[in-house]
Design a protein around this motif. Structure first.
Motif, PDB file in Angstrom:
ATOM      1  N   LEU A 224       0.809  -1.223   0.000  1.00 29.76           N
ATOM      2  CA  LEU A 224       0.000   0.000   0.000  1.00 29.76           C
ATOM      3  C   LEU A 224       0.840   1.269   0.000  1.00 29.76           C
ATOM      4  O   LEU A 224       0.551   2.205  -0.730  1.00 29.76           O
ATOM      5  N   CYS A 225       1.877   1.331   0.823  1.00 27.62           N
ATOM      6  CA  CYS A 225       2.672   2.560   0.891  1.00 27.62           C
ATOM      7  C   CYS A 225       4.063   2.385   0.287  1.00 27.62           C
ATOM      8  O   CYS A 225       4.770   3.356   0.095  1.00 27.62           O
TER       9      CYS A 225
ATOM     10  N   THR B 230      -4.386  -7.669   3.144  1.00 27.72           N
ATOM     11  CA  THR B 230      -4.900  -6.369   2.710  1.00 27.72           C
ATOM     12  C   THR B 230      -6.364  -6.407   2.282  1.00 27.72           C
ATOM     13  O   THR B 230      -6.909  -5.381   1.881  1.00 27.72           O
TER      14      THR B 230
ATOM     15  N   LEU C  22      -9.087  -4.360   0.530  1.00 27.79           N
ATOM     16  CA  LEU C  22      -8.463  -3.422  -0.415  1.00 27.79           C
ATOM     17  C   LEU C  22      -7.798  -4.168  -1.559  1.00 27.79           C
ATOM     18  O   LEU C  22      -7.870  -3.767  -2.706  1.00 27.79           O
TER      19      LEU C  22
ATOM     20  N   CYS D 187       0.554  -5.766   3.807  1.00 26.19           N
ATOM     21  CA  CYS D 187       0.881  -4.385   4.130  1.00 26.19           C
ATOM     22  C   CYS D 187       1.475  -4.277   5.532  1.00 26.19           C
ATOM     23  O   CYS D 187       1.422  -5.212   6.327  1.00 26.19           O
TER      24      CYS D 187
ATOM     25  N   CYS E 294      -0.361   0.840   7.619  1.00 29.35           N
ATOM     26  CA  CYS E 294      -1.400   0.795   6.594  1.00 29.35           C
ATOM     27  C   CYS E 294      -2.559  -0.089   7.016  1.00 29.35           C
ATOM     28  O   CYS E 294      -3.703   0.175   6.666  1.00 29.35           O
TER      29      CYS E 294
ATOM     30  N   THR F 293      -4.570   2.223   9.279  1.00 27.09           N
ATOM     31  CA  THR F 293      -5.077   3.461   8.690  1.00 27.09           C
ATOM     32  C   THR F 293      -5.912   3.243   7.437  1.00 27.09           C
ATOM     33  O   THR F 293      -6.691   4.110   7.061  1.00 27.09           O
ATOM     34  N   GLN F 294      -5.732   2.085   6.766  1.00 24.58           N
ATOM     35  CA  GLN F 294      -6.438   1.860   5.499  1.00 24.58           C
ATOM     36  C   GLN F 294      -7.272   0.582   5.482  1.00 24.58           C
ATOM     37  O   GLN F 294      -8.437   0.605   5.082  1.00 24.58           O
ATOM     38  N   VAL F 295      -6.662  -0.517   5.885  1.00 20.90           N
ATOM     39  CA  VAL F 295      -7.362  -1.802   5.758  1.00 20.90           C
ATOM     40  C   VAL F 295      -8.493  -1.924   6.776  1.00 20.90           C
ATOM     41  O   VAL F 295      -9.614  -2.274   6.424  1.00 20.90           O
TER      42      VAL F 295
ATOM     43  N   ALA G 180     -11.455   0.238   5.912  1.00 21.73           N
ATOM     44  CA  ALA G 180     -12.154  -0.326   4.755  1.00 21.73           C
ATOM     45  C   ALA G 180     -13.035  -1.491   5.179  1.00 21.73           C
ATOM     46  O   ALA G 180     -14.139  -1.669   4.674  1.00 21.73           O
TER      47      ALA G 180
END
Ligand SMILES: [Zn+2]
Length: 53
Positions: free
Chosen positions: A8-9, A20, A23, A31, A35, A38-40, A43
């Motif tokens: 991711l990053c 992940t 996503l 990841c 991440c 903050t993202q998975v 989501a």
């Protein structure tokens, strides 16, 4: 400790990493801790609320 690259990053991370999904659904794409949180995780929460509507 082997270093892997976060899908991711793009930053290197140590350890096993995190799945992940939702996503990304590729088994080998993992990841870093940051991440994941903050993202998975957001989501997944969003997906959960969308399904429960
Ligand atoms: Zn990352």
């Amino acid at each position: 400790m082997s270093m892997k690259t976060c899908i991711l990053c793009g930053e290197p991370y140590e350890g096993h990493g995190h799945n992940t999904a939702p996503l990304h659904n590729y088994k080998n794409e993992r990841c870093c801790d940051e991440c994941n949180y903050t993202q998975v995780v957001p989501a997944r929460i969003e997906l959960f609320f969308n399904q429960s509507k």
